[in-house]
Design a protein around this motif. Structure first.
Motif, PDB file in Angstrom:
ATOM      1  N   ARG A 195       0.809  -1.217   0.000  1.00 50.44           N
ATOM      2  CA  ARG A 195       0.000   0.000   0.000  1.00 50.44           C
ATOM      3  C   ARG A 195       0.844   1.270   0.000  1.00 50.44           C
ATOM      4  O   ARG A 195       0.297   2.384   0.089  1.00 50.44           O
ATOM      5  CB  ARG A 195      -0.930   0.012   1.214  1.00 50.44           C
ATOM      6  N   ASN A 197       3.343   4.333  -1.286  1.00 50.01           N
ATOM      7  CA  ASN A 197       3.488   5.137  -2.494  1.00 50.01           C
ATOM      8  C   ASN A 197       4.795   4.758  -3.194  1.00 50.01           C
ATOM      9  O   ASN A 197       5.705   4.171  -2.590  1.00 50.01           O
ATOM     10  CB  ASN A 197       3.497   6.627  -2.165  1.00 50.01           C
ATOM     11  N   THR A 291     -13.357   6.514  -1.965  1.00 48.65           N
ATOM     12  CA  THR A 291     -12.381   6.220  -0.914  1.00 48.65           C
ATOM     13  C   THR A 291     -11.682   4.922  -1.289  1.00 48.65           C
ATOM     14  O   THR A 291     -12.330   3.904  -1.516  1.00 48.65           O
ATOM     15  CB  THR A 291     -13.060   6.069   0.454  1.00 48.65           C
ATOM     16  N   GLY A 294      -9.208   3.069   2.323  1.00 47.38           N
ATOM     17  CA  GLY A 294      -9.519   3.882   3.490  1.00 47.38           C
ATOM     18  C   GLY A 294      -9.111   5.334   3.388  1.00 47.38           C
ATOM     19  O   GLY A 294      -9.259   6.101   4.352  1.00 47.38           O
ATOM     20  N   LYS A 295      -8.637   5.754   2.213  1.00 46.87           N
ATOM     21  CA  LYS A 295      -8.153   7.119   2.042  1.00 46.87           C
ATOM     22  C   LYS A 295      -8.989   7.860   1.018  1.00 46.87           C
ATOM     23  O   LYS A 295      -9.271   7.329  -0.064  1.00 46.87           O
ATOM     24  CB  LYS A 295      -6.685   7.091   1.597  1.00 46.87           C
ATOM     25  N   GLN A 296      -9.382   9.084   1.339  1.00 49.65           N
ATOM     26  CA  GLN A 296     -10.165   9.897   0.423  1.00 49.65           C
ATOM     27  C   GLN A 296      -9.368  10.203  -0.842  1.00 49.65           C
ATOM     28  O   GLN A 296      -8.192  10.568  -0.792  1.00 49.65           O
ATOM     29  CB  GLN A 296     -10.563  11.217   1.090  1.00 49.65           C
ATOM     30  N   GLN A 297     -10.032  10.035  -1.994  1.00 52.96           N
ATOM     31  CA  GLN A 297      -9.415  10.341  -3.282  1.00 52.96           C
ATOM     32  C   GLN A 297      -9.985  11.648  -3.831  1.00 52.96           C
ATOM     33  O   GLN A 297     -10.909  12.238  -3.248  1.00 52.96           O
ATOM     34  CB  GLN A 297      -9.661   9.191  -4.261  1.00 52.96           C
ATOM     35  N   GLN A 563      -4.490  10.694  -5.117  1.00 56.98           N
ATOM     36  CA  GLN A 563      -4.573  10.620  -3.665  1.00 56.98           C
ATOM     37  C   GLN A 563      -4.524  11.975  -2.969  1.00 56.98           C
ATOM     38  O   GLN A 563      -4.797  12.056  -1.768  1.00 56.98           O
ATOM     39  CB  GLN A 563      -3.422   9.761  -3.122  1.00 56.98           C
ATOM     40  N   CYS A 564      -4.178  13.018  -3.690  1.00 55.00           N
ATOM     41  CA  CYS A 564      -4.089  14.363  -3.103  1.00 55.00           C
ATOM     42  C   CYS A 564      -4.949  15.317  -3.927  1.00 55.00           C
ATOM     43  O   CYS A 564      -5.185  15.088  -5.113  1.00 55.00           O
ATOM     44  CB  CYS A 564      -2.644  14.861  -3.089  1.00 55.00           C
TER      45      CYS A 564
END
Length: 664
Positions: A195, A197, A291, A294-297, A563-564
């Motif tokens: 997972r 980067n 998401t 578990g991370k907002q896109q 991702q950002c």
């Protein structure tokens, strides 16, 4: 006593064999034969077995045959291709079948001469025709994946599809082995569990590093360059979004002072000269990003301005990443820092990934082709000329779509789990895109004119697509005008009118503003629509699918998610921010494996213009098929000769690399 000689042809697939009993009955205008038991031994694949059917008297003109299979031991499915019958008078009748028989029901197959419903002179033929459609409408029922999208076939997974629409045994094995082989390579490297980067861009090549292509390698080396960025919008795998821009949109306030042109050219003048082009990803505006892990896109809805330079290169000159202009939404320019400009282009390419996968590819080819296929089965019997013309272009489409709904866009599919446009954004975006589809946009000559792209240089998708369209149109015209001598023949064909009405309602959702035909009043209208169906199910899909690995295999060129958030001011980006924004290792691995699978030609590939199944028996349409094939072979040679002098050959519409139907 008279004798009829029957030759039964069984399909060449290994699973076409049957060990069960096959029975056949001949039905003619003067009577019918007894039900004849055919096989003493098992019927093998690829076999041609001749039998005799004795009758007390001649049956007259043969109308149909009745075939049934009785299961005694093992339940199996039999794939007969056709039955040829020689009468006592020496006449030869051909009965096309080309469908699996797995049950014990009686199946009726008509003699091969194509007939419209008002040409049925015998009550038995008319009865068989109506019974066939009654049965088909039970097997092919409409379902609703989302009320805003084209209707689909109602089936409980692949197993619930009619046998005739399932993959062959060979294709099934290849499909799953290819997918497994792609995944196992990444699993061995532990990429699917990583997972983290990426530490640098060069590391990304480690994903399926043994799987490359010449164009993949070229893109890996040149993806940052502006001229290649522009080239993709003409000849990449999403070549239908760009359009000429004569007036800037009010929400894209690019000025003369912002952009630099060689030789002192000005934006205002270049707009007037027709040298400015626009891509607007407005349908992505306001979508809820997914998401992932578990991370907002993050999703953007960019506007991109291009300039056709005097050397004919198409160059990006301005990028705005959100639809509403403002201080927090700068217009990025080639004169900005290297990282700012590259970041803006990467966000655009991510938007293009969504536009390509969910609209250009899935919606405008796969889902529309499914609606065309279901309506064909529900409304036109096998003896109808349009069924004979279009059935080769529906092969395997229903199964690949059924797989795709679960494996790609379903709740546990790859888009839902790995793409920024997964989740709620998927259907919302597709619904927006559906409302934008017009009949004009599905017909490449009209679409090119509507986007004012008729004279932009080096637009090989346009050049090759138009040549194939007009070749295909001439073929369709020849076949249909053979059966429909005048417009009244079209108006009087009730099955044909029901077919197009069903597509309008369930394929185009009764959109009266899209210009879609609700009925056919002329032969010309019908020819154009049928050409569109054939082109969509073959060439258009090839144009947006076959280069999937070439262009998306190198992930930074078409990243599935970001991702950002996009930068809100200039001068804030670095190589580190780019790496943090691109998808992590495991998402990259899943994405590259998927596009590699989607780009693999199947082992039982049927090339455009090849018709291995003899649905037509009359000489005129068969001759037209042969002529169509020859003309496509000439285009194949022409396109390959042109490509020899090109740095980036355009291969996706070379006819011998285009499949007859959507099978992947």
């Amino acid at each position: 006593m008279v004798s009829y000689e029957l030759t039964v042809y069984t399909g060449k697939e290994a699973s076409a064999i049957t060990v069960n009993s096959i029975y056949i009955k001949l039905v003619g205008t003067k009577g019918e034969s007894d039900r004849k038991w055919l096989n003493i031994l098992p019927i093998f694949w690829g076999s041609e077995v001749t039998y005799c059917v004795d009758c007390e008297h001649t049956l007259g003109q043969l109308i149909l045959i009745e075939v049934d299979k009785r299961t005694w031991f093992l339940s199996d499915a039999w794939l007969p291709e056709k039955v040829e019958i020689t009468t006592p008078e020496g006449d030869v009748y051909t009965f096309p079948v080309y469908c699996w028989i797995s049950d014990s029901e009686t199946h009726r197959f008509r003699e091969g001469k194509a007939l419209k419903i008002y040409e049925e002179e015998n009550p038995l033929g008319l009865y068989a025709r109506k019974q066939e459609l009654l049965q088909r409408r039970k097997e092919y029922r409409w379902d609703e994946y989302d009320s805003r999208l084209p209707r689909t076939i109602k089936a409980d997974g692949v197993g619930g599809l009619p046998d005739k629409n399932k993959f062959s045994w060979t294709k099934t094995i290849q499909f799953y082995i290819t997918g497994f082989y792609g995944k196992i390579g990444n699993c061995l490297k532990k990429l699917t569990e990583n997972r983290n980067n990426w530490k640098n861009l060069d590391e990304i090549h480690n994903v399926l590093s043994c799987r490359t292509s010449n164009l993949y390698d070229y893109i890996r080396q040149h993806w940052k360059e502006d001229d290649f960025f522009g080239y993709q919008y003409l000849n990449g795998i999403n070549p239908i979004l760009i359009r000429r821009c004569k007036t800037l949109p009010p929400n894209f306030p690019v000025t003369d002072d912002m952009v630099f042109f060689p030789e002192g050219l000005k934006l205002s003048n270049e707009l007037g000269q027709g040298n400015i082009y626009l891509c607007d990803y407005k349908n992505l505006d306001g979508l809820p990003a997914n998401t992932v892990l578990g991370k907002q896109q993050y999703l953007t809805a960019p506007l991109v301005l291009f300039h056709k330079r005097p050397d004919d290169k198409l160059m990006p000159i301005a990028i705005q990443l959100k639809q509403t202009p403002g201080e927090d939404n700068p217009i990025f320019l080639p004169t900005d820092s290297t990282h700012d400009w590259l970041t803006a282009k990467i966000f655009v390419r991510n938007a293009d990934f969504t536009e390509l996968q969910l609209n250009t590819h899935l919606l405008r080819t796969h889902l529309l082709a499914e609606a065309f296929a279901v309506s064909l089965q529900r409304n036109l019997p096998m003896v109808h000329p349009l069924y004979k013309l279009l059935i080769p272009h529906t092969r395997y489409t229903l199964q690949i779509n059924t797989i795709g709904r679960g494996g790609l866009i379903g709740p546990t599919g790859l888009v839902a789990l790995n793409a920024g446009s997964g989740g709620k954004a998927t259907t919302q975006f597709m619904a927006k895109s559906m409302s934008d589809i017009t009949y004009t946009s599905l017909c490449i000559p009209d679409d090119i004119n509507e986007r004012d792209m008729h004279d932009v240089p080096n637009y090989y998708y346009r050049d090759d697509g138009l040549k194939i369209w007009y070749t295909m149109y001439k073929f369709v015209q020849g076949v249909l005008e053979y059966y429909y001598k005048c417009d009244d023949d079209v108006l009087g064909d009730s099955e044909l009118q029901t077919y197009i009405g069903d597509i309008f309602k369930n394929g185009f959702l009764s959109n009266t503003e899209g210009g879609f035909p609700q009925s056919f009043t002329t032969v010309t209208e019908m020819v154009k629509f049928v050409t569109m169906v054939m082109f969509t199910c073959s060439c258009q899909h090839a144009a947006v699918n076959n280069g999937m690995f070439d262009y998306a295999g190198w992930m930074p060129n078409l990243p599935p998610t970001m991702q950002c958030p996009p930068p809100t001011e200039k001068g804030t980006t670095t190589e580190a921010t780019i790496l943090a924004t691109l998808p992590p290792v495991c998402v990259t691995a899943e994405s590259k494996t998927t596009v590699w699978l989607l780009s693999r030609p199947p082992s039982d590939f049927v090339t455009l213009g090849h018709y291995p199944e003899d649905h037509f028996t009359e000489e005129t349409p068969r001759q037209l098929q042969r002529k169509f094939k020859v003309e496509l072979e000439v285009l194949t040679t022409d396109f390959k000769m042109r490509n020899m002098d090109m740095e980036i050959p355009y291969t996706y519409l070379i006819p011998n690399s285009v499949e007859n139907s959507i099978t992947i």
